[in-house]
Design an enzyme around this catalytic site. Structure first.
Site, PDB file in Angstrom:
ATOM      1  N   HIS A 127     -10.766  -1.681   4.989  1.00 16.40           N
ATOM      2  CA  HIS A 127     -10.728  -1.081   6.337  1.00 16.40           C
ATOM      3  C   HIS A 127     -11.293   0.203   6.656  1.00 16.40           C
ATOM      4  O   HIS A 127     -10.928   0.778   7.669  1.00 16.40           O
ATOM      5  CB  HIS A 127      -9.060  -1.188   6.442  1.00 16.40           C
ATOM      6  CG  HIS A 127      -8.473  -0.121   5.316  1.00 16.40           C
ATOM      7  ND1 HIS A 127      -8.439  -0.338   4.263  1.00 16.40           N
ATOM      8  CD2 HIS A 127      -7.852   1.290   5.610  1.00 16.40           C
ATOM      9  CE1 HIS A 127      -7.944   0.898   3.471  1.00 16.40           C
ATOM     10  NE2 HIS A 127      -7.512   1.724   4.410  1.00 16.40           N
ATOM     11  N   ASP A 128     -12.088   0.684   5.499  1.00 11.50           N
ATOM     12  CA  ASP A 128     -12.570   2.074   5.964  1.00 11.50           C
ATOM     13  C   ASP A 128     -14.117   1.966   5.895  1.00 11.50           C
ATOM     14  O   ASP A 128     -14.793   2.845   5.942  1.00 11.50           O
ATOM     15  CB  ASP A 128     -12.179   2.814   4.624  1.00 11.50           C
ATOM     16  CG  ASP A 128     -10.859   3.284   4.655  1.00 11.50           C
ATOM     17  OD1 ASP A 128     -10.053   3.389   5.528  1.00 11.50           O
ATOM     18  OD2 ASP A 128     -10.368   3.655   3.562  1.00 11.50           O
ATOM     19  N   ASP A 138       0.857  -1.067  -0.097  1.00  9.41           N
ATOM     20  CA  ASP A 138       0.130   0.044   0.042  1.00  9.41           C
ATOM     21  C   ASP A 138       0.817   1.400   0.012  1.00  9.41           C
ATOM     22  O   ASP A 138       1.630   1.477   1.140  1.00  9.41           O
ATOM     23  CB  ASP A 138      -0.909  -0.021   1.297  1.00  9.41           C
ATOM     24  CG  ASP A 138      -1.985   0.761   1.048  1.00  9.41           C
ATOM     25  OD1 ASP A 138      -2.125   1.758   0.308  1.00  9.41           O
ATOM     26  OD2 ASP A 138      -3.299   0.336   1.686  1.00  9.41           O
ATOM     27  N   GLU A 185      -6.750   3.877  -5.503  1.00  9.10           N
ATOM     28  CA  GLU A 185      -7.956   4.137  -4.869  1.00  9.10           C
ATOM     29  C   GLU A 185      -8.269   5.586  -5.408  1.00  9.10           C
ATOM     30  O   GLU A 185      -7.363   6.508  -5.208  1.00  9.10           O
ATOM     31  CB  GLU A 185      -7.478   4.336  -3.246  1.00  9.10           C
ATOM     32  CG  GLU A 185      -8.935   4.428  -2.493  1.00  9.10           C
ATOM     33  CD  GLU A 185      -8.679   5.055  -1.065  1.00  9.10           C
ATOM     34  OE1 GLU A 185      -9.589   4.671  -0.207  1.00  9.10           O
ATOM     35  OE2 GLU A 185      -7.487   5.482  -1.018  1.00  9.10           O
ATOM     36  N   ASP A 187      -2.702   4.735  -2.668  1.00 10.38           N
ATOM     37  CA  ASP A 187      -3.658   5.243  -1.985  1.00 10.38           C
ATOM     38  C   ASP A 187      -4.083   6.718  -2.420  1.00 10.38           C
ATOM     39  O   ASP A 187      -3.387   7.350  -2.875  1.00 10.38           O
ATOM     40  CB  ASP A 187      -3.019   5.635  -0.281  1.00 10.38           C
ATOM     41  CG  ASP A 187      -3.772   6.023   0.648  1.00 10.38           C
ATOM     42  OD1 ASP A 187      -4.810   5.329   0.998  1.00 10.38           O
ATOM     43  OD2 ASP A 187      -3.639   6.958   1.159  1.00 10.38           O
TER      44      ASP A 187
END
Ligand code: GLC
Length: 557
Positions: A330-331, A102, A256, A203
């Site tokens: 995870h969000d 990431d 993302e 990200d």
């Protein structure tokens, strides 16, 4: 070494996401670690997945769960060592599993040495960040808001200027217009490539292209569009691609994309543009936002979810782009709570949602715990939440005049910590995650855990089958997508076609029994996968609550 990934391969991949802090703790610190992942490789390999996306585990003060990187070249000591990392990568490769790192390249932690040097007055490093004087009226440089609440500008030391932080004040945005910054980004990616890494998730990568002159939005206009999908993002991605991962025929990349559009995502992921392989977008996860506001608590309407998924499936297909498919990460709160029924129909709704995601056109991502049907924790106090975003949101709701109970109910429905609770391995008090005190409290472990699923649970076995089928049927991995009866209020159905193989996917997004008509040639076809035992297939199917079916059309010889 395990099987080499191929460029064609990422379309038939299933990618597993691990939030390392919450996966498995081997030291009793209460924080998951890399050795914990190594310990669980047999479990991960049993899923049949191709690659693991790890949330960041670089050196970080952890103000935003590791998305505040202070050193891109080292592993956070709380999570492991470089030797652990090398062993992890090697052992996964021996099992045919690749690693996706990431890369948080839009911002650094303010503890990063570049920011510290900038603060100390070093001009070279000041140009690494986005620092501006106050506006003419003495106010902040622009009206932009931080994604975690409050203004996106903070005082830059005692200079009287401000630095931009689209996220937490400890996450300072980098100035990608500066070629030296871009060179540093290339160097970081190449460092990890040299360690054998082929997978990269970038990200919030569509906010790196800010203009030279930053402007406030006009009244009534959303300030996010002043810095999102800027005209330079494509060129920056092309440079990164050409100078790093694009040199590697086996690379697998995903960006993302926050608050983006189909057109932009086509550009980012169409292979002709040499940018990224695929994109995460979020419109389908805003169907339970009231008037576009995340911090609201409303139930989604199936028709909105269907329409959004369909629009992206068709739009990306037409433009030859590629979606990363997901409902959990995870969000996000757990999808079973959000789009299913975590109590009466947990198994049915978890497997139905999995069917929808894995059968759409794109590459599916499975977030740890999803494959055993994990649900949101049952917290009763805001003090149970650790995440800066949840805490800020709670305070903001109270400031807006909501009472504590109302604010708490809203935060509970959307908090990112919902998915960050420890992976539930067994039914022991700390769910087999740690012998110490977990950094985030698990709650509902009694019956939802890996041990129970492995002894005859239905969800885990169903995920394994979906992953297997993807490798056996080109219609699933690369078939053409077409919606079927798009206007049905509860049932989402679509076909996937590759040469003479044609599949019809039917999912009931509700807890209602529904009589559903299908074309005759499917009614006499084969059931590829179903989440209720022995489905009776006929011209009209009596769908049970949250039923999911994938049918293969009869081929007439
Ligand atoms: C992404 C991450 C999220 C993080 C943010 C800022 O949205 O997924 O967890 O807080 O970027 O880096």
């Amino acid at each position: 070494m395990g099987k080499p990934p191929t460029k064609v391969g990422f379309r038939e991949y299933a990618i597993y996401q691990i939030y390392p802090k919450s996966f498995r703790d081997t030291t009793g610190s209460g924080i998951g670690d890399l050795r914990g992942v190594i310990e669980k490789i047999p479990y991960i390999a049993s899923l049949g997945i191709d690659m693991i996306w790890f949330n960041p585990f670089f050196v970080s003060p952890q103000r935003d769960g590791g998305y505040d990187v202070a050193d891109y070249y080292n592993i956070d000591p709380a999570i492991g060592t470089m030797d652990d990392f090398d062993e992890l990568v090697r052992t996964l490769a021996d099992n045919g599993i690749g690693v996706m790192l990431d890369m948080v390249l839009n911002h650094t932690s303010t503890e990063h040495e570049w920011f510290q040097k900038a603060l100390a007055g070093d001009k070279k490093y000041q140009d690494f960040y986005i620092i501006r004087p106050p506006a003419a009226d003495g106010g902040l440089p622009t009206n932009w808001e931080s994604k975690f609440g409050g203004p996106a500008w903070a005082p830059f030391g005692d200079t009287g200027n401000y630095y931009l932080h689209l996220y937490d004040p400890t996450q300072a945005d980098l100035n990608w217009r500066n070629p030296e910054v871009r060179d540093e980004m290339v160097k970081i990616v190449n460092f990890w490539r040299a360690k054998g890494i082929h997978g990269f998730r970038f990200d919030v990568i569509n906010v790196i292209g800010k203009a030279a002159e930053l402007k406030s939005s006009a009244p009534g206009e959303d300030p996010r569009y002043m810095y999102t999908d800027g005209p330079d993002v494509n060129a920056y991605l092309q440079q990164l691609n050409a100078e790093s991962f694009g040199q590697d025929p086996d690379s697998v990349t995903v960006g993302e994309m926050s608050s983006t559009s189909i057109q932009n995502c086509v550009e980012y992921s169409n292979p002709d543009n040499h940018e990224l392989d695929m994109v995460f977008s979020f419109h389908h996860l805003k169907v339970d936002y009231l008037n576009g506001q995340k911090w609201s608590n409303v139930r989604f309407n199936p028709i909105d979810l269907k329409r959004t998924l369909n629009e992206w499936a068709l739009g990306m297909q037409e433009g030859n782009g590629w979606n990363a498919l997901f409902l959990n990460n995870h969000d996000q709160p757990r999808s079973v709570n959000r789009f299913g029924d975590p109590t009466t129909y947990r198994v049915e709704s978890a497997t139905m949602l999995a069917t929808m995601i894995h059968m759409l056109r794109g590459t599916p991502y499975i977030y740890m715990g999803e494959e055993i049907g994990m649900t949101d924790p049952e917290y009763h106090s805001i003090d149970d939440y650790v995440d800066v975003e949840a805490r800020n949101a709670y305070n903001a709701l109270i400031d807006q005049g909501l009472d504590a109970a109302e604010a708490f109910t809203i935060v509970r429905s959307k908090a990112r910590d919902n998915s960050r609770t420890p992976m539930q391995w067994d039914d022991s008090p700390n769910v087999g995650f740690t012998t110490g005190t977990p950094w985030l409290r698990p709650t509902n472990q009694e019956h939802i855990n890996v041990a129970a699923e492995e002894q005859g649970g239905k969800i885990l076995a169903y995920y394994k089958k979906l992953i297997r089928l993807r490798k056996q049927h080109l219609a699933i991995s690369i078939g053409e997508y077409q919606p079927y009866q798009l206007e049905h209020p509860q049932v989402y159905a679509f076909t996937r076609t590759h040469e003479d193989e044609k599949l019809l996917v039917i999912v009931n997004l509700s807890d209602k029994e529904i009589a559903y008509d299908i074309p005759a040639d499917f009614a006499t076809g084969e059931v590829l996968i179903a989440n209720y035992p022995n489905p009776t297939v006929a011209d009209t199917i009596q769908l049970h609550p949250y039923e999911a079916l994938t049918l293969k059309k009869e081929v007439v010889a």
